[in-house]
Motif scaffolding. Structure first.
Motif, short mmCIF file in Angstrom:
data_model
loop_
_atom_site.label_atom_id
_atom_site.label_comp_id
_atom_site.label_asym_id
_atom_site.label_seq_id
_atom_site.Cartn_x
_atom_site.Cartn_y
_atom_site.Cartn_z
N SER A 144 0.85 -1.19 0.00
CA SER A 144 0.00 0.00 0.00
C SER A 144 0.89 1.24 0.00
N LYS A 145 0.37 2.30 -0.58
CA LYS A 145 1.16 3.52 -0.70
C LYS A 145 1.44 4.17 0.65
N LEU A 170 -7.97 2.58 0.19
CA LEU A 170 -6.67 1.93 0.31
C LEU A 170 -6.09 1.76 -1.08
N LYS A 171 -4.94 2.36 -1.32
CA LYS A 171 -4.31 2.31 -2.64
C LYS A 171 -3.17 1.29 -2.60
N LEU A 172 -3.31 0.26 -3.45
CA LEU A 172 -2.34 -0.82 -3.49
C LEU A 172 -1.54 -0.79 -4.79
N GLU A 181 -7.16 0.16 -6.24
CA GLU A 181 -7.68 1.01 -5.17
C GLU A 181 -8.95 0.39 -4.60
#
Length: 221
Positions: A144-145, A170-172, A181
């Motif tokens: 995740s970022k 949640l940005k993966l 996302e």
């Protein structure tokens, strides 16, 4: 690039189940020297691989080779790529496209979740062998970022994790190239379909043209 026999056979060439017999458009063609292979996939897509010296097929067919080495033989890949093909006038044109990532498609199933956390399962399946329940355990990375998630699946074809709804969205990043996302508050069962032929590519590979009469179809047994 050198890869052991087991890797070549498992992912790319000799596996008899990699192509569905229900669709005769999916097939493998090889050149007369058994060194170049064209894997025809759905939607006019293809995968291509060629070898220097010996390929797994030429090695297997060479009766003078001593089989049964503990470590197995090594094969040197000459070119590797994927793209779209065109058939015309008894010839096949291979147009190579440099992939941005190896993910071809995605499937998401959501279930209601009344807690303050979200459960996520991410599975990887081979796009060219999607009916195989074994999946592909190739050490995929999921990060995740915000550094909340940092997972390597190792030899498993899936992974699961939980995070708080307050962390949405949640940005993966999958395998350092594919962005995913998660925005929904529902639990997620995500399947990523991987095109094996997009995992590697040869820089500046040139488009190719073959006459069908110079190619042989590899038969599934």
């Amino acid at each position: 690039m050198k890869l052991k026999t087991i890797l070549i056979l498992t992912i790319l060439l000799i596996s008899k189940n990699i192509y569905s017999q229900e669709n005769n458009r999916e097939k493998t063609l090889f050149t007369s020297d058994s060194l170049s292979f064209i894997h025809l996939l759905p939607n006019q897509k293809f995968g291509f691989i060629s070898y220097k010296g010996d390929s797994p097929l030429s090695y297997y067919n060479d009766k003078n080779q001593i089989k049964g080495h503990i470590d197995g033989p090594y094969f040197t890949i000459n070119e590797f790529g994927s793209g779209e093909y065109l058939i015309e006038n008894k010839k096949i044109q291979l147009n190579f496209i440099k992939p941005k990532h190896s993910i071809d498609s995605i499937s998401i199933k959501e279930t209601e979740n009344l807690t303050d956390s979200i459960k996520v399962k991410i599975s990887f399946k081979s796009y060219v062998n999607s009916k195989n329940d074994d999946g592909i355990g190739i050490g995929s990375t999921i990060k995740s970022k915000d550094s909340l998630i940092n997972i390597n699946t190792m030899f498993e074809s899936f992974t699961s994790f939980t995070f708080k709804k307050s962390k949405l969205p949640l940005k993966l990043i999958i395998n350092e190239k594919y962005n995913l996302e998660i925005e929904s508050e529902k639990s997620q069962d995500i399947t990523l379909f991987v095109n094996d032929f997009k995992k590697f590519t040869t820089d500046n590979i040139e488009n190719k043209l073959f006459e069908f009469k110079t190619l042989t179809e590899q038969k599934n047994e």
